[in-house]
Each structure stands twice: as structure tokens, then as C-alpha cells.
Design a protein around this motif. Structure first.
Motif, PDB file in Angstrom:
ATOM      1  N   VAL A  14      -1.863   7.673  16.122  1.00 25.83           N
ATOM      2  CA  VAL A  14      -2.982   7.826  17.059  1.00 25.83           C
ATOM      3  C   VAL A  14      -3.419   6.450  17.559  1.00 25.83           C
ATOM      4  N   PRO A  15      -3.418   6.223  18.865  1.00 19.76           N
ATOM      5  CA  PRO A  15      -3.820   4.914  19.405  1.00 19.76           C
ATOM      6  C   PRO A  15      -5.249   4.557  18.999  1.00 19.76           C
ATOM      7  N   GLU A  16      -5.498   3.292  18.783  1.00 19.53           N
ATOM      8  CA  GLU A  16      -6.809   2.853  18.323  1.00 19.53           C
ATOM      9  C   GLU A  16      -7.915   3.264  19.284  1.00 19.53           C
ATOM     10  N   GLU A  17      -7.637   3.231  20.587  1.00 12.65           N
ATOM     11  CA  GLU A  17      -8.669   3.569  21.570  1.00 12.65           C
ATOM     12  C   GLU A  17      -9.040   5.048  21.540  1.00 12.65           C
ATOM     13  N   GLU A  18      -8.216   5.895  20.919  1.00 13.03           N
ATOM     14  CA  GLU A  18      -8.500   7.320  20.803  1.00 13.03           C
ATOM     15  C   GLU A  18      -8.956   7.702  19.389  1.00 13.03           C
ATOM     16  N   SER A  19      -8.986   6.751  18.497  1.00 16.77           N
ATOM     17  CA  SER A  19      -9.162   7.024  17.073  1.00 16.77           C
ATOM     18  C   SER A  19     -10.612   7.316  16.696  1.00 16.77           C
ATOM     19  N   LEU A  20     -10.783   8.214  15.733  1.00 13.43           N
ATOM     20  CA  LEU A  20     -12.086   8.485  15.124  1.00 13.43           C
ATOM     21  C   LEU A  20     -12.168   7.872  13.729  1.00 13.43           C
ATOM     22  N   TRP A  21     -11.235   7.003  13.423  1.00 13.90           N
ATOM     23  CA  TRP A  21     -11.219   6.303  12.140  1.00 13.90           C
ATOM     24  C   TRP A  21     -11.990   4.995  12.270  1.00 13.90           C
ATOM     25  N   HIS A  22     -12.807   4.694  11.268  1.00 17.63           N
ATOM     26  CA  HIS A  22     -13.572   3.451  11.251  1.00 17.63           C
ATOM     27  C   HIS A  22     -13.250   2.660   9.984  1.00 17.63           C
ATOM     28  N   GLY A  23     -12.905   1.391  10.156  1.00 15.20           N
ATOM     29  CA  GLY A  23     -12.603   0.539   9.019  1.00 15.20           C
ATOM     30  C   GLY A  23     -11.118   0.449   8.762  1.00 15.20           C
ATOM     31  N   GLU A  24     -10.758   0.261   7.498  1.00 18.82           N
ATOM     32  CA  GLU A  24      -9.370   0.117   7.089  1.00 18.82           C
ATOM     33  C   GLU A  24      -9.053   1.110   5.985  1.00 18.82           C
ATOM     34  N   CYS A  25      -7.773   1.323   5.744  1.00 19.26           N
ATOM     35  CA  CYS A  25      -7.345   2.298   4.739  1.00 19.26           C
ATOM     36  C   CYS A  25      -6.807   1.569   3.510  1.00 19.26           C
ATOM     37  N   HIS A  46       5.694  -1.399   6.843  1.00 26.19           N
ATOM     38  CA  HIS A  46       6.402  -2.647   6.580  1.00 26.19           C
ATOM     39  C   HIS A  46       5.445  -3.713   6.069  1.00 26.19           C
ATOM     40  N   ALA A  47       5.987  -4.674   5.362  1.00 24.83           N
ATOM     41  CA  ALA A  47       5.199  -5.771   4.808  1.00 24.83           C
ATOM     42  C   ALA A  47       5.983  -7.066   4.935  1.00 24.83           C
ATOM     43  N   ALA A  48       5.251  -8.154   5.130  1.00 22.79           N
ATOM     44  CA  ALA A  48       5.897  -9.461   5.247  1.00 22.79           C
ATOM     45  C   ALA A  48       6.414  -9.949   3.902  1.00 22.79           C
ATOM     46  N   GLU A  49       5.755  -9.534   2.810  1.00 24.60           N
ATOM     47  CA  GLU A  49       6.152  -9.930   1.468  1.00 24.60           C
ATOM     48  C   GLU A  49       6.204  -8.697   0.581  1.00 24.60           C
ATOM     49  N   MET A  50       6.966  -8.781  -0.503  1.00 21.38           N
ATOM     50  CA  MET A  50       7.051  -7.662  -1.437  1.00 21.38           C
ATOM     51  C   MET A  50       5.656  -7.331  -1.992  1.00 21.38           C
ATOM     52  N   ARG A  91      -0.838  -5.179  -0.379  1.00 24.37           N
ATOM     53  CA  ARG A  91      -1.396  -5.300   0.972  1.00 24.37           C
ATOM     54  C   ARG A  91      -2.892  -5.012   0.961  1.00 24.37           C
ATOM     55  N   VAL A  92      -3.355  -4.258   0.029  1.00 23.71           N
ATOM     56  CA  VAL A  92      -4.748  -3.849  -0.209  1.00 23.71           C
ATOM     57  C   VAL A  92      -5.218  -2.835   0.825  1.00 23.71           C
ATOM     58  N   THR A  93      -5.252  -3.202   2.115  1.00 22.07           N
ATOM     59  CA  THR A  93      -5.641  -2.262   3.169  1.00 22.07           C
ATOM     60  C   THR A  93      -4.732  -2.429   4.387  1.00 22.07           C
ATOM     61  N   VAL A  94      -4.660  -1.367   5.190  1.00 21.48           N
ATOM     62  CA  VAL A  94      -3.980  -1.427   6.485  1.00 21.48           C
ATOM     63  C   VAL A  94      -4.912  -0.847   7.544  1.00 21.48           C
ATOM     64  N   GLY A  95      -4.654  -1.200   8.791  1.00 17.90           N
ATOM     65  CA  GLY A  95      -5.462  -0.713   9.900  1.00 17.90           C
ATOM     66  C   GLY A  95      -4.639   0.097  10.873  1.00 17.90           C
ATOM     67  N   HIS A  96      -5.119   0.234  12.092  1.00 17.19           N
ATOM     68  CA  HIS A  96      -4.389   0.974  13.111  1.00 17.19           C
ATOM     69  C   HIS A  96      -3.015   0.359  13.331  1.00 17.19           C
ATOM     70  N   GLY A  97      -2.041   1.223  13.562  1.00 17.56           N
ATOM     71  CA  GLY A  97      -0.674   0.758  13.680  1.00 17.56           C
ATOM     72  C   GLY A  97      -0.092   0.290  12.363  1.00 17.56           C
ATOM     73  N   LEU A  98      -0.800   0.559  11.256  1.00 16.37           N
ATOM     74  CA  LEU A  98      -0.423   0.148   9.903  1.00 16.37           C
ATOM     75  C   LEU A  98      -0.317  -1.364   9.777  1.00 16.37           C
ATOM     76  N   ALA A  99      -1.072  -2.074  10.624  1.00 18.49           N
ATOM     77  CA  ALA A  99      -1.126  -3.528  10.530  1.00 18.49           C
ATOM     78  C   ALA A  99      -1.863  -3.938   9.260  1.00 18.49           C
ATOM     79  N   LEU A 100      -1.499  -5.097   8.716  1.00 17.55           N
ATOM     80  CA  LEU A 100      -2.132  -5.591   7.506  1.00 17.55           C
ATOM     81  C   LEU A 100      -3.629  -5.725   7.708  1.00 17.55           C
ATOM     82  N   GLY A 101      -4.410  -5.234   6.734  1.00 14.54           N
ATOM     83  CA  GLY A 101      -5.860  -5.272   6.835  1.00 14.54           C
ATOM     84  C   GLY A 101      -6.435  -6.607   6.406  1.00 14.54           C
ATOM     85  N   THR A 102      -7.755  -6.657   6.335  1.00 15.40           N
ATOM     86  CA  THR A 102      -8.468  -7.908   6.052  1.00 15.40           C
ATOM     87  C   THR A 102      -9.045  -7.970   4.645  1.00 15.40           C
TER      88      THR A 102
END
Length: 310
Positions: free
Chosen positions: A217-228, A79-83, A234-245
Motif C-alpha cells: 500500500v503506497p504511503e500516501e494512501e496508508s492508514l498506518w502510523h509509525g513503524e512496525c 531485505h537488509a543491508a546487514e545480517m 532491524r528493530v522496525t520497518v516503515g512503508h516499503g519495508l524500509a529500515l525504521g528509526t
């Protein structure tokens, strides 16, 4: 945060008898539902990311799944807050993900799918070679622990990279497991099929890609580092598919983190440290004017005619 826009990343490898007819039908369906994004159609299937209302996306996905052999099309929602797209494009291509190697057919031979919940155990195994099949600018935003970065500029470069590195990776009588991953799963369909065609048997890939892993996969169990990195606004997303930085450099399309934005060579809409020396003063001046016009158009609530972002 309220996120009224549904984003669907989807693909399906399946024979398409008339790509032009499917393109026209998809354009009509998306236009009627107010959907924006990009869809690619080829003789080997369909691929793309679209965004719109939940109802509109559901309608288009249902239409795609009603096509021959598309009922099991892979679809990942976020999901995204804006198109996150500026327009709708449906294009015919030779391949829905371009590798450029003849005869690679993921429908005939593909690696073993690994569910997100089982991925950690596989890539933590020291006998597993972990390969990130994405492009260098995507890897720069984030990747998995132990992952090898091929430093490829495009997916077309992956076959040559593997052939050059094969002896180093798999030589000396070794027969390790090879685990590969990508954003949504489609590049791994081809990369695992390619490795199997090259005679590598013990090949695995992350089912649903990084996006599914970050979702489940919960962030506390994740082996992923950074953003996707994702191919939209949106450019990048993080754990939980939250908007990245990250933000996007409009000149070179690379993702830029906080450190990159602090560089004296970064100018919004014009350049970043990675591309500043790749462009002339005239090109930067042109980009500066284009960015100014686009900002004026957005302030008026219209689309600037020169805006060509996907």
C-alpha cells in the motif's frame, strides 16, 4: 541502499507428525546454506524468520514448501543491508505462536482474509471494531488508525483481555464487524479462530499482516502510523519495508524512538526510560560490561560468547 541480505518471515499451520525430525532437517538445511534466524516447530506447524543470501533463502523455503501440506506456506520477503540475526535456532514448541487456549485450530475455523488493498475500507467503516493483537511494546512503535490497543504483555494475555472486554465491545445487541491485525498474519490466524470459537462470527484479519500492507500500500494512501516492530536487528520497518528509526534497548528488548534515546535514563546497551527502575545498579553494571565486551568482539570481527540476541 545496497541490501544483499534476504529476510523471509514464514508460517504454516499443518499437522507435523514428527517435530524432532523436522527440526533436525531444518537445522541441516539452514546450516548448509549459511542461514541465520529462528524457526519454531510444533505439532501444529512451523513459524519463524530467517535471513541469508537470496539463493540460500530460496533453497530453505523450497525445502519447507516440499513438506506435506506446506506448498501454500505464507512467506513474506524483505531485505537488509546487514545480517539481522546472530545465529540459527530451530526449536520445538507446544505451539508455533503461543496463545495457551486448548482446541484452537486455524485450519478448522478462521476469520475472513482481507487483502491489503481492501483493508482501508474495512477499518475506516465506523461499524468495524479494529483490534491490534500485538504486544504493548510493538503497538508503541506504530499501529493503524482507530485500532484498539489491548495493552497485553504477551499473546497469552489476549484471550483473557477479550473475555473481559467483550461486553463493552460487542454488547447491547450490537453485531459489529471485528477486524484484527498483527505483524505477519500468524497471530491473527489464532485470534480470529479464538473469536469464532467464542461465538463471534463477523471476524476479519489482514492477510499477510502489517508487513504485507506496508509493502503493497503506497504511503500516501496508508492508514498506518509509525513503524512496525520486527523481531530482529532491524528493530522496525516503515512503508516499503524500509529500515525504521528505532533502536532496541538491550536490557528490556523494547523499541526506542528518538525521544526515548534523548532521555537521561537511556544508556546504549544498558537501560532505557521504560526499564531503568526495573533494574538494580548491579544489573546495569553487568549490562554495561556485557555491552563493552560485545562491542570489542564486533570490532575484532568475532561473536562475543555472551551475546544471546536472537
Amino acid at each position: 541502499m545496497d541490501s544483499p541480505i534476504t529476510v523471509a518471515a514464514l508460517y504454516r499451520f499443518t499437522p507435523v507428525a514428527d517435530p524432532a525430525a523436522l527440526r533436525d532437517a531444518l537445522e541441516s538445511q539452514c546450516k548448509a546454506q549459511g542461514i541465520k534466524g529462528t524457526l519454531l516447530v510444533a505439532g501444529e506447524g512451523i513459524n519463524g524468520t530467517i535471513a541469508g543470501s537470496a539463493e540460500g533463502i530460496a533453497h530453505v523455503v523450497d525445502f519447507i514448501r516440499a513438506q506435506p501440506d506446506c506448498a501454500e506456506a505464507e512467506v513474506k520477503y524483505s531485505h537488509a543491508a546487514e545480517m539481522p540475526f546472530y545465529r540459527m535456532k530451530v526449536r520445538i514448541k507446544r505451539e508455533i505462536v503461543t496463545m495457551g487456549v486448548e482446541g484452537i485450530d486455524p485450519r478448522a475455523s478462521v476469520g475472513t482474509y482481507v487483502a491489503p488493498q481492501d483493508w482501508n475500507a474495512l477499518i475506516a467503516d465506523p461499524d468495524t471494531i479494529v483490534i491490534d493483537t500485538r504486544n504493548d511494546y510493538e503497538v508503541a512503535a506504530g499501529t493503524f488508525e482507530r485500532a484498539i490497543d489491548p495493552k497485553t504483555a504477551t499473546f497469552r494475555d489476549f484471550p483473557d483481555w477479550f473475555r473481559r472486554e467483550r461486553e463493552r465491545l460487542l454488547g447491547e445487541g450490537r453485531a459489529p464487524k471485528v477486524a484484527m491485525f498483527c505483524t505477519g498474519g500468524i497471530r491473527c490466524e489464532k485470534s480470529t479462530a479464538f473469536l469464532k470459537a467464542e461465538g463471534v462470527e463477523d471476524v476479519y484479519h489482514l492477510q499477510g499482516g502489517i508487513l504485507k500492507y506496508l509493502e503493497e500500500v503506497p504511503e500516501e494512501e496508508s492508514l498506518w502510523h509509525g513503524e512496525c516492530f520486527v523481531f530482529d536487528e532491524r528493530v522496525t520497518v516503515g512503508h516499503g519495508l524500509a529500515l525504521g528509526t528505532h533502536v532496541l534497548c538491550r536490557a528490556c528488548r523494547r523499541p526506542i524512538n528518538d525521544e526515548g534515546r534523548a532521555s537521561p535514563l537511556y544508556e546504549e546497551g544498558v537501560s532505557c526510560a521504560d526499564c531503568y527502575h526495573e533494574r538494580t545498579d548491579e544489573q546495569r553494571a553487568s549490562a554495561r560490561e556485557r555491552d563493552r565486551q560485545e562491542k570489542l568482539a564486533r570490532a575484532r570481527g568475532t561473536s562475543h560468547i555472551g551475546a544471546t540476541r536472537p
